[in-house]
Scaffold this motif. Structure first.
Motif, mmCIF file in Angstrom:
data_model
loop_
_atom_site.group_PDB
_atom_site.id
_atom_site.type_symbol
_atom_site.label_atom_id
_atom_site.label_comp_id
_atom_site.label_asym_id
_atom_site.label_seq_id
_atom_site.Cartn_x
_atom_site.Cartn_y
_atom_site.Cartn_z
ATOM 1 N N LEU A 1 0.885 -5.885 0.808
ATOM 2 C CA LEU A 1 0.054 -6.096 -0.377
ATOM 3 C C LEU A 1 -1.100 -5.095 -0.412
ATOM 4 O O LEU A 1 -1.395 -4.514 -1.464
ATOM 5 N N ALA A 2 -1.727 -4.854 0.721
ATOM 6 C CA ALA A 2 -2.837 -3.896 0.776
ATOM 7 C C ALA A 2 -2.362 -2.491 0.414
ATOM 8 O O ALA A 2 -3.048 -1.762 -0.315
ATOM 9 N N GLU A 3 -1.188 -2.114 0.894
ATOM 10 C CA GLU A 3 -0.664 -0.788 0.565
ATOM 11 C C GLU A 3 -0.327 -0.677 -0.919
ATOM 12 O O GLU A 3 -0.577 0.362 -1.535
ATOM 13 N N LEU A 4 0.229 -1.736 -1.477
ATOM 14 C CA LEU A 4 0.537 -1.722 -2.909
ATOM 15 C C LEU A 4 -0.736 -1.665 -3.749
ATOM 16 O O LEU A 4 -0.799 -0.962 -4.756
ATOM 17 N N GLN A 5 -1.754 -2.408 -3.338
ATOM 18 C CA GLN A 5 -3.014 -2.412 -4.081
ATOM 19 C C GLN A 5 -3.735 -1.078 -4.002
ATOM 20 O O GLN A 5 -4.553 -0.759 -4.861
ATOM 21 N N ALA A 6 -3.415 -0.279 -2.991
ATOM 22 C CA ALA A 6 -4.044 1.034 -2.850
ATOM 23 C C ALA A 6 -3.447 2.068 -3.809
ATOM 24 O O ALA A 6 -4.045 3.119 -4.024
ATOM 25 N N LEU A 7 -2.288 1.753 -4.389
ATOM 26 C CA LEU A 7 -1.660 2.680 -5.335
ATOM 27 C C LEU A 7 -2.466 2.731 -6.630
ATOM 28 O O LEU A 7 -3.072 1.733 -7.031
ATOM 29 N N ASP A 8 -2.439 3.890 -7.276
ATOM 30 C CA ASP A 8 -3.150 3.994 -8.558
ATOM 31 C C ASP A 8 -2.293 3.393 -9.674
ATOM 32 O O ASP A 8 -1.103 3.111 -9.506
ATOM 33 N N ASP A 9 -2.931 3.146 -10.814
ATOM 34 C CA ASP A 9 -2.264 2.474 -11.932
ATOM 35 C C ASP A 9 -1.070 3.257 -12.453
ATOM 36 O O ASP A 9 -0.070 2.677 -12.866
ATOM 37 N N ARG A 10 -1.158 4.573 -12.426
ATOM 38 C CA ARG A 10 -0.052 5.390 -12.927
ATOM 39 C C ARG A 10 1.193 5.231 -12.040
ATOM 40 O O ARG A 10 2.312 5.109 -12.542
ATOM 41 N N THR A 11 0.991 5.217 -10.740
ATOM 42 C CA THR A 11 2.111 5.036 -9.821
ATOM 43 C C THR A 11 2.725 3.652 -9.996
ATOM 44 O O THR A 11 3.952 3.496 -10.003
ATOM 45 N N LEU A 12 1.879 2.639 -10.137
ATOM 46 C CA LEU A 12 2.392 1.281 -10.369
ATOM 47 C C LEU A 12 3.198 1.226 -11.653
ATOM 48 O O LEU A 12 4.265 0.604 -11.704
ATOM 49 N N ALA A 13 2.718 1.894 -12.690
ATOM 50 C CA ALA A 13 3.434 1.912 -13.969
ATOM 51 C C ALA A 13 4.776 2.627 -13.832
ATOM 52 O O ALA A 13 5.760 2.226 -14.457
ATOM 53 N N ASP A 14 4.821 3.674 -13.004
ATOM 54 C CA ASP A 14 6.088 4.375 -12.771
ATOM 55 C C ASP A 14 7.139 3.446 -12.171
ATOM 56 O O ASP A 14 8.327 3.563 -12.465
ATOM 57 N N PHE A 15 6.703 2.523 -11.324
ATOM 58 C CA PHE A 15 7.619 1.548 -10.734
ATOM 59 C C PHE A 15 7.881 0.358 -11.656
ATOM 60 O O PHE A 15 8.743 -0.465 -11.383
ATOM 61 N N GLY A 16 7.102 0.246 -12.721
ATOM 62 C CA GLY A 16 7.241 -0.886 -13.631
ATOM 63 C C GLY A 16 6.514 -2.127 -13.160
ATOM 64 O O GLY A 16 6.874 -3.241 -13.537
ATOM 65 N N TRP A 17 5.490 -1.947 -12.331
ATOM 66 C CA TRP A 17 4.721 -3.059 -11.786
ATOM 67 C C TRP A 17 3.335 -3.095 -12.404
ATOM 68 O O TRP A 17 2.775 -2.075 -12.776
ATOM 69 N N SER A 18 2.775 -4.295 -12.472
ATOM 70 C CA SER A 18 1.376 -4.440 -12.860
ATOM 71 C C SER A 18 0.610 -4.955 -11.646
ATOM 72 O O SER A 18 1.201 -5.479 -10.700
#
Length: 70
Positions: free
Chosen positions: A39-56
Motif C-alpha cells: 500500500l505504501a508503494e502504491l501510494q507513493a506513485l503519482d496520479d498520472r501513473t495510477l491513471a495509466d493503470f486505471g486505479w484511483s
C-alpha cells in the motif's frame, strides 16, 4: 437445528495447539506487513501513473489487498 449441531460438533472436534496458533498469527502478521508495504508503494506513485493503470487513490487499499491475497 440438526445442521447447526453437526457444524458445531465438527468445529469443536478440531484441536488447535499453541504452535498452530503462533504460526497462524505469524502468518497473518507477515501478510499484514506485506499489505502495508504494498500500500505504501502504491501510494507513493503519482496520479498520472495510477491513471495509466486505471486505479484511483481511493481504490489502492483494495488493490493492495488483492495483491497480497487477503
Amino acid at each position: 437445528m440438526a445442521l447447526v449441531d453437526r457444524t458445531h460438533t465438527r468445529l469443536s472436534a478440531q484441536t488447535f495447539s499453541p504452535d498452530d496458533m503462533i504460526s497462524g498469527l505469524a502468518a497473518r502478521f507477515a501478510r499484514w506487513r506485506t499489505y502495508r508495504r504494498t500500500l505504501a508503494e502504491l501510494q507513493a506513485l503519482d496520479d498520472r501513473t495510477l491513471a495509466d493503470f486505471g486505479w484511483s487513490r481511493a481504490g489502492l487499499p483494495g488493490v493492495a489487498r488483492e495483491a497480497v491475497g487477503r
